[in-house]
Design an enzyme around this catalytic site. Structure first.
Site, PDB file in Angstrom:
ATOM      1  CE1 TYR A 181      -0.808   2.530  13.563  1.00  0.00           C
ATOM      2  CE2 TYR A 181      -2.788   3.544  12.675  1.00  0.00           C
ATOM      3  CZ  TYR A 181      -1.490   3.079  12.499  1.00  0.00           C
ATOM      4  OH  TYR A 181      -0.890   3.157  11.277  1.00  0.00           O
ATOM      5  CG  ASN A 239      -5.644   3.189   8.411  1.00  0.00           C
ATOM      6  OD1 ASN A 239      -5.662   2.210   7.662  1.00  0.00           O
ATOM      7  ND2 ASN A 239      -5.245   4.391   8.005  1.00  0.00           N
ATOM      8  CG  HIS A 288      -1.354   8.894   3.403  1.00  0.00           C
ATOM      9  ND1 HIS A 288      -1.561   7.546   3.615  1.00  0.00           N
ATOM     10  CD2 HIS A 288      -0.965   9.391   4.600  1.00  0.00           C
ATOM     11  CE1 HIS A 288      -1.295   7.239   4.877  1.00  0.00           C
ATOM     12  NE2 HIS A 288      -0.924   8.346   5.506  1.00  0.00           N
ATOM     13  NE  ARG A 301      -3.546   2.346   2.540  1.00  0.00           N
ATOM     14  CZ  ARG A 301      -3.528   3.239   3.536  1.00  0.00           C
ATOM     15  NH1 ARG A 301      -2.818   3.014   4.625  1.00  0.00           N
ATOM     16  NH2 ARG A 301      -4.238   4.339   3.441  1.00  0.00           N
ATOM     17  CD  GLU A 322      -2.176   3.868   8.077  1.00  0.00           C
ATOM     18  OE1 GLU A 322      -2.012   4.265   9.263  1.00  0.00           O
ATOM     19  OE2 GLU A 322      -2.291   4.625   7.104  1.00  0.00           O
ATOM     20  CD  GLU A 341      -5.339   7.499   9.432  1.00  0.00           C
ATOM     21  OE1 GLU A 341      -4.797   8.561   9.787  1.00  0.00           O
ATOM     22  OE2 GLU A 341      -4.970   6.390   9.841  1.00  0.00           O
TER      23      GLU A 341
HETATM   24  O1  IFM Z   1       1.816   7.544  10.260  1.00  0.00           O
HETATM   25  C1  IFM Z   1       0.431   7.549  10.336  1.00  0.00           C
HETATM   26  C2  IFM Z   1      -0.183   7.351   8.973  1.00  0.00           C
HETATM   27  O2  IFM Z   1       0.261   8.284   8.052  1.00  0.00           O
HETATM   28  C3  IFM Z   1      -1.675   7.459   9.062  1.00  0.00           C
HETATM   29  N1  IFM Z   1      -2.201   6.609  10.097  1.00  0.00           N
HETATM   30  C4  IFM Z   1      -1.575   6.621  11.391  1.00  0.00           C
HETATM   31  C5  IFM Z   1      -0.080   6.462  11.241  1.00  0.00           C
HETATM   32  C6  IFM Z   1       0.588   6.470  12.629  1.00  0.00           C
HETATM   33  O3  IFM Z   1       0.322   7.663  13.305  1.00  0.00           O
END
Ligand code: IFM
Length: 461
Positions: free
Chosen positions: A301, A299, A128, A84, A353, A173
């Site tokens: 986290y 994405n 992005h 990606r 992500e 995002e």
């Molecule tokens: O680095 C970023 C990415 O560009 C977009 N999503 C979160 C990642 C970590 O903060």
């Protein structure tokens, strides 16, 4: 979380599952002014004192623009079947409208051809975050005209690449662009205004829907979708005030995007909350936004813990933290995926992500990042659990291939599974890269009798 051995874990995924690594143009390419590239809002933002933790910028980053051949070989050696990446809009169309920069476009053509030679499917993000600064000078995403500039750009890129690209993502995002870029202002372009932020989010969604229609009108074979950053929202306490705020925050992060994309309307409670800060819309906008999605990128986290006052001390959660101070909460990924599967008619989902920053050091050619190995294993297990519960997950991509420019944190936060020495540009595979490589090599076993291969991580000599 069930502790599966790696062979059992791998067996949970279909053989055609997309396993990949992810990057974005501004964070790795460097060559900020080379070959006719224009400046982006992030180039301009970095010029302001105090906005980037280490005072750095993206001018050199990982120098991927010049080292792309070596980097693609590294990606191929990992054994992934998907990569990606994003196209930098100001590299291919310096002013965001008008003249096209063939030299910039050639870079992506070469990159994609080489990926295909290596049997890696390119998955291309069109935005992005690095909007051409010339467009910001005339209002950026707050200006409705930018919607049409994006559609022209997206259609042009798609016409050049769609014969070779597996998928296009319109925006990465949009919440971050809207909220961090225009409400809290900690990201480019650094605006602090809730009304502008919501207008921006509407324009991003509208440009997504119109771009899908324009690209499809050109008979594009590539899959088309969008990538959202999502997280389960947990109230810090059962108090009515915390619960109320949690519902609004969930509305602003998740329902604000998924409702218009998949149900054709904005959530009423969030519109009420926004009041005069709600976006201006034209009739037909919502229909234009709600276009069929070939996939949804997620994405993930961490989770978010919400208090009525908007302040939460992560230390109170008692969970391990990454170097971003984000809680490590893999079960939140299963929770999130099963929830969106229940609440929406979701298309195939790609985890576009997932990853973590830790303080990694390369010592004698080795980087021992056991925390990241555990993080990846636990999150891949969480995806497997969602698949077990019927969620149509079609792929998983590690963020990130290599350490890079982590936006307002500069180069201080390392998300890569490959370590980058930013002085020499030397790349060193971390233990997590070796772990992923070995995991990807594992066959999807057909019998239950096979024993899991033991994975020996290299030790310091
Ligand atoms: O680095 C970023 C990415 O560009 C977009 N999503 C979160 C990642 C970590 O903060």
């Amino acid at each position: 979380m069930t502790d599966l051995n790696l062979s059992e874990l791998k067996k949970k995924f279909p053989t055609n599952f997309a396993w990949g690594v992810a990057t974005s143009a501004f964070q790795i390419e460097g060559a900020g002014k080379s070959d006719g590239k224009g400046l982006s809002i992030w180039d301009k933002f970095c010029e302001q004192p105090g906005v980037i933790a280490d005072g750095s910028d993206g001018m050199n980053a990982c120098d991927h623009y010049n080292r792309w051949e070596q980097d693609i070989q590294m990606i191929a050696d990992l054994g992934v079947n998907t990569y990606r990446l994003s196209v930098s809009w100001p590299r291919v169309q310096p002013d965001g409208q008008g003249a096209w920069n063939d030299k910039g476009m050639d870079f992506y053509e070469r990159l994609i051809d080489r990926l295909l030679e290596k049997n890696i499917s390119p998955s291309v993000t069109l935005n992005h975050w690095d909007l051409p600064d010339s467009l910001q000078q005339i209002g950026g995403w707050a200006n409705r005209d930018t919607v049409h500039r994006f559609v022209d750009y997206a259609r042009n890129v798609a016409s050049k690449l769609s014969d070779r690209v597996y998928s296009f993502t319109t925006h990465n995002e949009p919440w971050v662009i809207s909220h961090l870029g225009h409400e809290s202002g900690i990201f480019a372009p650094g605006i602090k205004h809730r009304g502008i932020a919501t207008q921006v989010s509407h324009h991003l969604l509208l440009s997504h829907g119109l771009a899908l229609q324009a690209i499809r009108a050109d008979q594009c074979n590539a899959k088309l979708g969008i990538v959202l950053n999502l997280a389960p929202m947990h109230p810090a306490s059962p108090s009515p005030a915390d619960l109320k705020k949690t519902k609004i925050e969930d509305g602003r992060l998740l329902r604000w995007y998924l409702d218009p994309l998949l149900k054709g309307h904005y959530p009423e409670d969030v519109l009420d909350f926004l009041g005069t800060d709600a976006p201006q819309m034209h009739s037909g906008d919502l229909l234009n936004i709600q276009q069929p999605l070939d996939f949804l990128g997620v994405n993930y986290y961490s989770r978010s813990v919400v208090t009525a006052e908007g302040t939460w001390d992560v230390a109170k959660g008692g969970l391990p933290l990454t170097d971003m101070n984000w809680e490590i909460y893999p079960q939140g990924l299963t929770e999130l995926l099963t929830r969106i599967h229940k609440d929406y008619k979701v298309p195939p989902i790609y985890i576009t992500e997932n990853g973590a920053a830790f303080k990694d050091e390369a010592v004698k050619g080795l980087v021992h990042d056991k925390q990241r190995v555990d993080y990846l294993k636990d999150h891949i297990t969480a995806v497997a659990s969602a698949i077990d519960q019927g969620v149509p997950v079609a792929g998983y991509m590690v963020w990130s291939l290599m350490d890079n420019f982590e936006w307002a944190s500069g180069y201080e936060k390392r998300f890569g599974i490959v370590h980058v020495n930013f002085e020499t540009q030397a790349r060193t595979l971390k233990d997590s890269a070796k772990w992923y490589q070995q995991f990807l090599k594992l066959p999807k076993l057909d019998t239950d009798h096979a024993t899991a291969p033991k994975i020996d991580l290299p030790q310091e000599s």
